[in-house]
Design a protein around this motif. Structure first.
Motif, PDB file in Angstrom:
ATOM      1  N   LYS A  34     -34.427  54.755  50.576  1.00  0.00           N
ATOM      2  CA  LYS A  34     -35.365  54.621  49.604  1.00  0.00           C
ATOM      3  C   LYS A  34     -37.110  55.493  49.859  1.00  0.00           C
ATOM      4  CE  LYS A  34     -35.200  50.220  48.864  1.00  0.00           C
ATOM      5  NZ  LYS A  34     -35.153  48.754  48.504  1.00  0.00           N
ATOM      6  N   LYS A  36     -38.494  59.410  48.676  1.00  0.00           N
ATOM      7  CA  LYS A  36     -39.064  60.303  47.604  1.00  0.00           C
ATOM      8  C   LYS A  36     -38.619  61.373  47.430  1.00  0.00           C
ATOM      9  CE  LYS A  36     -42.194  56.303  45.715  1.00  0.00           C
ATOM     10  NZ  LYS A  36     -43.512  56.038  45.392  1.00  0.00           N
ATOM     11  N   GLY A  37     -38.927  62.136  46.320  1.00  0.00           N
ATOM     12  CA  GLY A  37     -38.742  63.986  46.317  1.00  0.00           C
ATOM     13  C   GLY A  37     -37.230  64.324  46.643  1.00  0.00           C
ATOM     14  N   TYR A  38     -36.157  63.267  46.785  1.00  0.00           N
ATOM     15  CA  TYR A  38     -35.422  64.709  46.796  1.00  0.00           C
ATOM     16  C   TYR A  38     -34.025  64.273  45.627  1.00  0.00           C
ATOM     17  CZ  TYR A  38     -35.539  64.240  51.484  1.00  0.00           C
ATOM     18  OH  TYR A  38     -36.095  64.411  53.022  1.00  0.00           O
ATOM     19  N   ILE A  41     -32.546  58.592  43.319  1.00  0.00           N
ATOM     20  CA  ILE A  41     -33.243  57.374  42.940  1.00  0.00           C
ATOM     21  C   ILE A  41     -33.031  56.485  44.117  1.00  0.00           C
ATOM     22  CG2 ILE A  41     -33.356  55.151  41.803  1.00  0.00           C
ATOM     23  CD1 ILE A  41     -32.077  56.415  39.538  1.00  0.00           C
ATOM     24  N   ALA A  42     -33.851  55.296  44.952  1.00  0.00           N
ATOM     25  CA  ALA A  42     -33.552  54.576  45.708  1.00  0.00           C
ATOM     26  C   ALA A  42     -32.544  53.340  45.305  1.00  0.00           C
ATOM     27  CB  ALA A  42     -34.391  54.332  45.826  1.00  0.00           C
TER      28      ALA A  42
END
Length: 278
Positions: A34, A36-38, A41-42
């Motif tokens: 989970k 962010k920035g990749y 969606i988690a």
């Protein structure tokens, strides 16, 4: 789910939430943990136990990579205070000996950052040696200009592997295409000579060059790797006809090759296919 889609990316389906996405291992990691920035969606269904298992796996892989990494060899010590013929020995010993002999001021060395400059030189030199780069690369004006520009930008970091082979390469290609448009626009008016010749590169690969020449300049169309192919008159004529179609047969006036028998025979096939081309 699939092999390589683009670059190093693959098609992936999460076994937990059944979500599909494209990416590499970094997106899989971001999906499970989970992050962010990749651009992914988690996973909404992953449990803390599964995340812990994932972290342990990542730590284990990182440790294996660290163990396999080549040992970092220190750079040669600075030679700023020695003559060109001095022997190699530790920096502290050399500095003390040469300072007594020459009376070099440590304040002067520090002010001009002589040691830092020479350590940077050693880092650049090692890049050449470990990558097998030809020394004449140092004469390339783009090589020299890149270091001059970088020295004026505080905190600049050179582009990485992926940026060099994707974004920057695409930008350079599109830029060159735009630069060549004025020449290509004159082809219909002046006509084009398609010039072709075979040669062998440094890796012993048989290549065939295709070049467009007109009164306003010459353009390298492509270099074809013919490794593993039998270059008879049919294969050579096929390559010539493909290049003619890329240029448009209406723009081509003549095809220029050497006088090898296979080229003469291929030229006859080209003339029979396009009677207006010599």
């Amino acid at each position: 789910m699939e092999g390589v889609v683009k670059g190093d990316n693959v098609s992936v389906t999460c076994k937990i939430c059944k979500r599909n996405f494209h990416g590499s291992h970094s997106r899989v990691k971001a999906h499970f943990l989970k992050l962010k920035g990749y651009g992914v969606i988690a996973c909404p269904k992953v449990t803390s136990e599964q995340q812990s298992e994932m972290l342990e796996l990542l730590e284990s892989c990182q440790q294996q990579l660290s163990n396999r990494a080549p040992r970092k060899v220190p750079l040669p010590p600075s030679s700023s205070l020695t003559g060109s013929g001095s022997s190699y020995f530790p920096l502290e010993e050399r500095d003390s000996a040469t300072k007594k002999r020459r009376g070099v001021s440590p304040q002067l060395t520090k002010a001009f950052k002589i040691e830092e400059r020479q350590q940077c030189d050693a880092e650049v030199a090692r890049m050449f040696y470990t990558s097998g780069l030809p020394f004449n690369l140092a004469k390339n004006p783009h090589y020299q200009n890149s270091y001059s520009r970088a020295s004026q930008i505080l905190g600049y970091v050179s582009p990485g592997y992926n940026q060099l082979r994707t974004t920057l390469l695409d930008n350079e290609r599109h830029h060159i295409e735009r630069m060549l448009q004025p020449i290509k626009k004159t082809w219909r008016e002046t006509g084009v000579s398609l010039c072709s010749d075979g040669w062998t590169d440094d890796q012993r690969r048989p290549l065939i060059n295709m070049m467009d020449a007109c009164s306003n300049g010459a353009i390298m169309l492509k270099a074809i790797n013919c490794e593993g192919q039998y270059k008879d008159k049919f294969e050579v004529s096929r390559l010539l006809l493909e290049s003619i179609n890329e240029i448009s047969s209406d723009n081509v006036v003549q095809v220029v090759t050497d006088n090898a028998p296979v080229c003469s025979a291929a030229g006859a096939i080209v003339e029979s296919t396009h009677p207006h081309i010599f």
